[in-house]
Motif scaffolding. Structure first.
Motif, PDB file in Angstrom:
ATOM      1  N   THR A 237      49.677  42.996  43.804  1.00  0.00           N
ATOM      2  CA  THR A 237      49.529  44.372  43.321  1.00  0.00           C
ATOM      3  C   THR A 237      48.910  44.391  41.929  1.00  0.00           C
ATOM      4  O   THR A 237      47.949  45.115  41.670  1.00  0.00           O
ATOM      5  CB  THR A 237      50.891  45.090  43.285  1.00  0.00           C
ATOM      6  N   VAL A 238      49.461  43.586  41.040  1.00  0.00           N
ATOM      7  CA  VAL A 238      49.012  43.600  39.650  1.00  0.00           C
ATOM      8  C   VAL A 238      47.626  42.978  39.482  1.00  0.00           C
ATOM      9  O   VAL A 238      46.756  43.559  38.817  1.00  0.00           O
ATOM     10  CB  VAL A 238      50.020  42.862  38.745  1.00  0.00           C
ATOM     11  N   MET A 239      47.386  41.814  40.079  1.00  0.00           N
ATOM     12  CA  MET A 239      46.129  41.114  39.828  1.00  0.00           C
ATOM     13  C   MET A 239      44.892  41.874  40.306  1.00  0.00           C
ATOM     14  O   MET A 239      43.927  42.034  39.541  1.00  0.00           O
ATOM     15  CB  MET A 239      46.174  39.707  40.443  1.00  0.00           C
ATOM     16  N   PRO A 240      44.866  42.375  41.545  1.00  0.00           N
ATOM     17  CA  PRO A 240      43.673  43.137  41.934  1.00  0.00           C
ATOM     18  C   PRO A 240      43.535  44.446  41.173  1.00  0.00           C
ATOM     19  O   PRO A 240      42.426  44.897  40.899  1.00  0.00           O
ATOM     20  CB  PRO A 240      43.875  43.381  43.438  1.00  0.00           C
ATOM     21  N   THR A 241      44.677  45.060  40.817  1.00  0.00           N
ATOM     22  CA  THR A 241      44.615  46.304  40.049  1.00  0.00           C
ATOM     23  C   THR A 241      44.050  46.045  38.658  1.00  0.00           C
ATOM     24  O   THR A 241      43.238  46.823  38.147  1.00  0.00           O
ATOM     25  CB  THR A 241      46.017  46.937  39.927  1.00  0.00           C
ATOM     26  N   ALA A 242      44.480  44.947  38.053  1.00  0.00           N
ATOM     27  CA  ALA A 242      43.982  44.603  36.714  1.00  0.00           C
ATOM     28  C   ALA A 242      42.478  44.351  36.743  1.00  0.00           C
ATOM     29  O   ALA A 242      41.739  44.862  35.882  1.00  0.00           O
ATOM     30  CB  ALA A 242      44.717  43.373  36.188  1.00  0.00           C
ATOM     31  N   THR A 243      41.997  43.589  37.708  1.00  0.00           N
ATOM     32  CA  THR A 243      40.564  43.313  37.784  1.00  0.00           C
ATOM     33  C   THR A 243      39.774  44.582  38.115  1.00  0.00           C
ATOM     34  O   THR A 243      38.662  44.782  37.615  1.00  0.00           O
ATOM     35  CB  THR A 243      40.261  42.225  38.838  1.00  0.00           C
ATOM     36  N   PHE A 244      40.349  45.449  38.942  1.00  0.00           N
ATOM     37  CA  PHE A 244      39.707  46.721  39.279  1.00  0.00           C
ATOM     38  C   PHE A 244      39.560  47.590  38.032  1.00  0.00           C
ATOM     39  O   PHE A 244      38.490  48.163  37.765  1.00  0.00           O
ATOM     40  CB  PHE A 244      40.528  47.444  40.342  1.00  0.00           C
ATOM     41  N   MET A 245      40.617  47.662  37.229  1.00  0.00           N
ATOM     42  CA  MET A 245      40.583  48.473  36.013  1.00  0.00           C
ATOM     43  C   MET A 245      39.621  47.884  34.981  1.00  0.00           C
ATOM     44  O   MET A 245      38.928  48.617  34.277  1.00  0.00           O
ATOM     45  CB  MET A 245      41.997  48.604  35.432  1.00  0.00           C
ATOM     46  N   LEU A 246      39.593  46.559  34.903  1.00  0.00           N
ATOM     47  CA  LEU A 246      38.651  45.912  33.984  1.00  0.00           C
ATOM     48  C   LEU A 246      37.211  46.255  34.357  1.00  0.00           C
ATOM     49  O   LEU A 246      36.373  46.513  33.479  1.00  0.00           O
ATOM     50  CB  LEU A 246      38.844  44.394  34.012  1.00  0.00           C
ATOM     51  N   SER A 247      36.930  46.263  35.656  1.00  0.00           N
ATOM     52  CA  SER A 247      35.569  46.576  36.098  1.00  0.00           C
ATOM     53  C   SER A 247      35.205  48.024  35.780  1.00  0.00           C
ATOM     54  O   SER A 247      34.046  48.334  35.509  1.00  0.00           O
ATOM     55  CB  SER A 247      35.433  46.323  37.600  1.00  0.00           C
ATOM     56  N   MET A 248      36.208  48.915  35.788  1.00  0.00           N
ATOM     57  CA  MET A 248      35.948  50.325  35.495  1.00  0.00           C
ATOM     58  C   MET A 248      35.691  50.566  34.012  1.00  0.00           C
ATOM     59  O   MET A 248      35.048  51.553  33.649  1.00  0.00           O
ATOM     60  CB  MET A 248      37.127  51.188  35.966  1.00  0.00           C
ATOM     61  N   LEU A 249      36.214  49.684  33.174  1.00  0.00           N
ATOM     62  CA  LEU A 249      36.046  49.841  31.730  1.00  0.00           C
ATOM     63  C   LEU A 249      34.880  49.017  31.174  1.00  0.00           C
ATOM     64  O   LEU A 249      34.671  48.989  29.966  1.00  0.00           O
ATOM     65  CB  LEU A 249      37.338  49.432  31.007  1.00  0.00           C
ATOM     66  N   SER A 250      34.134  48.358  32.060  1.00  0.00           N
ATOM     67  CA  SER A 250      33.068  47.455  31.608  1.00  0.00           C
ATOM     68  C   SER A 250      31.704  47.888  32.120  1.00  0.00           C
ATOM     69  O   SER A 250      31.584  48.464  33.197  1.00  0.00           O
ATOM     70  CB  SER A 250      33.348  46.031  32.093  1.00  0.00           C
ATOM     71  N   GLU A 251      30.697  47.572  31.337  1.00  0.00           N
ATOM     72  CA  GLU A 251      29.314  47.736  31.788  1.00  0.00           C
ATOM     73  C   GLU A 251      28.934  46.516  32.621  1.00  0.00           C
ATOM     74  O   GLU A 251      29.515  45.436  32.459  1.00  0.00           O
ATOM     75  CB  GLU A 251      28.381  47.847  30.576  1.00  0.00           C
ATOM     76  N   PRO A 252      27.964  46.652  33.522  1.00  0.00           N
ATOM     77  CA  PRO A 252      27.572  45.512  34.378  1.00  0.00           C
ATOM     78  C   PRO A 252      27.276  44.236  33.595  1.00  0.00           C
ATOM     79  O   PRO A 252      27.661  43.146  34.006  1.00  0.00           O
ATOM     80  CB  PRO A 252      26.329  46.044  35.095  1.00  0.00           C
ATOM     81  N   LYS A 253      26.581  44.363  32.447  1.00  0.00           N
ATOM     82  CA  LYS A 253      26.224  43.161  31.682  1.00  0.00           C
ATOM     83  C   LYS A 253      27.449  42.497  31.050  1.00  0.00           C
ATOM     84  O   LYS A 253      27.403  41.327  30.663  1.00  0.00           O
ATOM     85  CB  LYS A 253      25.216  43.517  30.587  1.00  0.00           C
TER      86      LYS A 253
END
Length: 396
Positions: free
Chosen positions: A310-326
């Motif tokens: 639950t935590v690990m995929p959610t954390a990576t999902f949220m990180l991707s939402m707060l980051s630019e592609p580069k």
């Protein structure tokens, strides 16, 4: 069809993401083959892969900016396969075995760092979140199957345990033929000059630090649970290694299905999925602390597995939402490093804080989990991330 091929290519590599510890089940047998070698040296066979992985996470992100991610994954799978299989027929030197363990861990480092980057690159929105859950489920499935197969192969001779890593050849072919070829996108400034990793990290959304902190706390708290489970079981006179192994196996089994069904878990917990994950950990610790029933401890282990998927995929999902592609390569590289570092130093950190082993460590871990749950719910952090409000606030 292409989308399905991509899914298979990405999740296939996840089956090797936790393969570094498989040799742990043969430590006693290996020690008998090297009677003049200290047991502490033999035990390095289970810890060196973690060190190798940790070292690679420091450079994999930067490499992914200039080298195809597919090529890096293939390199990682090749290292896991070679580092794993060579001891099956070249096993007369403990130094050689340790060297192979380090190489194996380096391969795992490439896989664990690049894997979330590919999930972010090839999938969007809830599909990305769902795939991250499935990815974690496949990690549990791979760990369970490879550990069981390794135990079976090495039952009569520990050398044969290492043949289980030949499975890496299958993963290599799946990645080679099913994963799309990608072109590295070097991060560039407006002037066209390449940015350094430090420049990229300085430009990250400041809210990313809170996700990193949550992941670090999870690593410490979860490791406290795993490291003290056998102590708790022994103190309650419930059994020894066999009982601990059985309870852990229940968790691994449940983790497979929890990961594969993560999208359904998210439907219930959204937009507080991260908080729910830490709540599951709190339930794990409470049940294990208060109960003296093996069945209840098995249920607690199941909640522990659900915590991780639950935590690990959610954390990576949220990180991707707060980051630019580069920024993704650098962001995921730091994520992998923090995840590995937290687990590695957790026992020492708990010792530095003078928290005794056993039940007190469970109380300490429970307090950490409770603080995270309260902060996430009070601040509404997850809801703000998913709504895009934190991106807008940072832009202002």
């Amino acid at each position: 069809m292409n989308k399905m091929k991509t899914r298979i290519g990405v999740v296939s590599m996840a089956t090797l993401a936790m393969s570094g510890g498989i040799a742990g089940s043969a430590i006693a047998a290996i020690a008998k083959s090297f009677p003049n070698t200290p047991i502490s040296t033999i035990q390095l066979l289970t810890t060196l892969p973690g060190l190798g992985s940790l070292l690679i996470t420091l450079i994999a992100g930067r490499m992914a900016m200039n080298i195809s991610k597919k090529k890096l994954v293939l390199l990682g799978v090749a290292l896991v396969t070679l580092g794993g299989v060579i001891p099956a027929f070249w096993n007369g030197s403990i130094i050689g075995l340790l060297a192979c363990s380090l190489v194996l861990g380096m391969g795992v480092g490439f896989i664990s760092t690049i894997n979330p980057m590919l999930l972010t690159e090839y999938f969007e929105g809830e599909d990305r979140s769902s795939m991250m859950g499935i990815n974690n489920g496949m990690t549990s499935l791979g760990t369970t199957i490879l550990t069981a197969a390794g135990g079976f192969l090495g039952a009569k001779n520990w050398h044969n345990l290492y043949w289980v890593y030949a499975f890496g050849l299958v993963v290599f072919l799946l990645v080679l033929f099913l994963l799309p070829n990608d072109k590295p996108v070097a991060a560039n400034t407006k002037t066209g000059e390449k940015e350094s990793t430090w420049q990229i990290l300085k430009s990250l959304n400041s809210n990313i630090i809170w996700i990193y902190l949550a992941v670090f706390i999870l690593g410490v708290a979860y490791t406290a649970y795993m490291a003290n489970l056998s102590i708790i079981i022994s103190a309650k006179n419930l059994g020894g290694t066999a009982v601990t192994g059985m309870i852990s196996a229940v968790g691994n089994f449940v983790g497979i299905f929890a990961g594969l069904g993560f999208k359904y878990v998210r439907k219930v917990t959204k937009p507080n999925t991260l908080a729910a994950g830490f709540m599951f950990l709190l339930i794990t610790l409470a049940l294990t602390y208060f109960s003296s029933n093996v069945i209840v401890l098995g249920i607690a282990s199941a909640f522990a597995a659900i915590t991780m998927v639950t935590v690990m995929p959610t954390a990576t999902f949220m990180l991707s939402m707060l980051s630019e592609p580069k920024q993704i390569p650098a962001v995921m590289s730091v994520f992998a490093f923090i995840n590995g570092l937290s687990s590695a130093i957790a026992p020492k950190l708990i010792g530095w804080l003078h928290v005794p082993a056993g039940a007190p460590s469970f109380v300490f871990a429970g307090a950490l989990a409770l603080v995270v749950v309260v902060l996430l719910l009070v601040t509404g952090f997850e809801k703000k991330v998913e709504s895009g409000n934190l991106l807008q606030a940072e832009a202002k």
